[in-house]
Design an enzyme around this catalytic site. Structure first.
Site, PDB file in Angstrom:
ATOM      1  N   HIS A 255      -0.269   4.887   7.116  1.00 42.39           N
ATOM      2  CA  HIS A 255       0.492   5.440   6.003  1.00 42.39           C
ATOM      3  C   HIS A 255       0.923   6.886   6.237  1.00 42.39           C
ATOM      4  CE1 HIS A 255      -2.317   2.318   4.501  1.00 42.39           C
ATOM      5  NE2 HIS A 255      -1.219   1.887   3.897  1.00 42.39           N
TER       6      HIS A 255
ATOM      7  N   ASP B 211      -3.198   8.344   7.786  1.00 42.27           N
ATOM      8  CA  ASP B 211      -4.186   7.539   8.502  1.00 42.27           C
ATOM      9  C   ASP B 211      -3.448   6.780   9.599  1.00 42.27           C
ATOM     10  OD1 ASP B 211      -2.889   5.495   7.137  1.00 42.27           O
ATOM     11  OD2 ASP B 211      -4.503   5.198   5.687  1.00 42.27           O
TER      12      ASP B 211
ATOM     13  N   SER C  23       0.802  -1.224   0.000  1.00 42.44           N
ATOM     14  CA  SER C  23       0.000   0.000   0.000  1.00 42.44           C
ATOM     15  C   SER C  23       0.833   1.271   0.000  1.00 42.44           C
ATOM     16  CB  SER C  23      -0.945   0.005   1.207  1.00 42.44           C
ATOM     17  OG  SER C  23      -0.222  -0.123   2.422  1.00 42.44           O
TER      18      SER C  23
END
Length: 304
Positions: free
Chosen positions: A269, A266, A40
């Site tokens: 990340h 968040d 991610s």
């Protein structure tokens, strides 16, 4: 608790990003093509079309990105976007999900949120497919994310120590792999990017807490070291957006306004500001410990 930590550690430690840089190109574009594999931290939309909860093609993700929510797990550009800019690409490397036609001639991003390690994208396999310049990124401070701290607690430390130790162990072994690959595959060059310690300058931060004295001094507090190089992060422990139970931003909620002052977007990340710093330090290392045996810029310059 112990079982949960073990599962979480395996899921995180098994993730890494590889970049394949092949042949120097003419003009401003420094390489002909650029292929990306990762999780991610590098995903730029591949998960949008998959049946998975690990997708972020909704607001407030992309609030600072030119095209809004695209599937990037941050507020703006990901690290790989900034690296593409530094390499001279006019456009960002497209995701595999959206690449078409001649796109593949310039590179494709295969990164996928929550991805693990596959033999097919291992360094030796990539070499077999023709890759000759490969950058391997180590793990970051996985025990310092808001999610890790909230879920497992720190027992008085700043981060979850067992996760930090796992990250350091993984990185140590990854660096050894780079050395071995360079010895065995002499027609290619592999480099290790110290994602954990990029920009580290411990001398500016004073002595670490007592329970961190066994850590390599250059490895401690990467996100805090960024402060030493001009970034004005006032919050390095909480995310900028309101998150759901999965640690991702709640859809359509208004995030913090001072996003350049936050290290985390968040619960997992980093913000674009951190991504930019990491990309620039990976491309042109600030410290000898940031990259081994050298940085991406010097990798590109090699005549192989």
């Amino acid at each position: 608790m112990g079982v949960e930590i073990s599962k979480s550690l395996w899921w995180v430690v098994a993730l890494f990003m590889v970049q394949v840089l092949q042949q120097i190109a003419d003009g401003n574009q420094q390489v002909h093509c650029h292929f990306i594999f990762g999780d991610s931290l590098a995903d730029n939309g591949n998960n949008n079309f998959l049946d998975t909860l690990a997708k972020v093609n909704y607001s407030p993700y992309g609030i600072d990105y030119l095209y809004g929510p695209t599937g990037r797990f941050t507020n703006g550009r990901a690290t790989i976007d900034v690296i593409a800019e530094l390499l001279g690409f006019e456009n960002f490397i497209p995701s595999f999900a959206t690449a078409y036609g001649t796109d593949i001639l310039f590179g494709v991003n295969y990164a996928s949120g929550s991805a693990g390690i596959r033999n097919e994208t291992g360094s030796s396999c990539l070499h077999d497919y023709g890759a000759r310049k490969i950058a391997l990124f180590g793990l970051g401070l996985i025990g310092c994310t808001p999610n890790a701290v909230e879920k497992y607690g720190t027992n008085g430390s700043i981060c979850v120590e067992i996760m930090e130790e796992a990250s350091l162990l993984f990185n140590k072994k990854l660096k050894s792999v780079v050395e071995e690959l360079n010895s065995n595959l002499t027609d290619a060059k592999f480099i290790y990017i110290n994602y954990y310690a990029v920009g580290a300058d411990s001398s500016l931060l004073g002595k670490p807490p007592l329970n961190y004295v066994n850590f390599n001094y250059n490895y401690v507090y990467t996100l805090y070291h960024i402060l030493s190089f001009g970034a004005d992060f006032k919050d390095t422990s909480s995310g900028c957006c309101t998150v759901a139970s999965d640690g991702q931003c709640i859809a359509n909620q208004i995030p913090c306004k001072n996003r350049t002052e936050y290290a985390f977007w968040d619960s997992f990340h980093p913000t674009e500001a951190v991504n930019k710093f990491i990309a620039e330090s990976s491309y042109s290392a600030l410290e000898p410990s940031d990259a081994y045996p050298f940085d991406i810029h010097n990798l590109v310059l090699l005549n192989l």
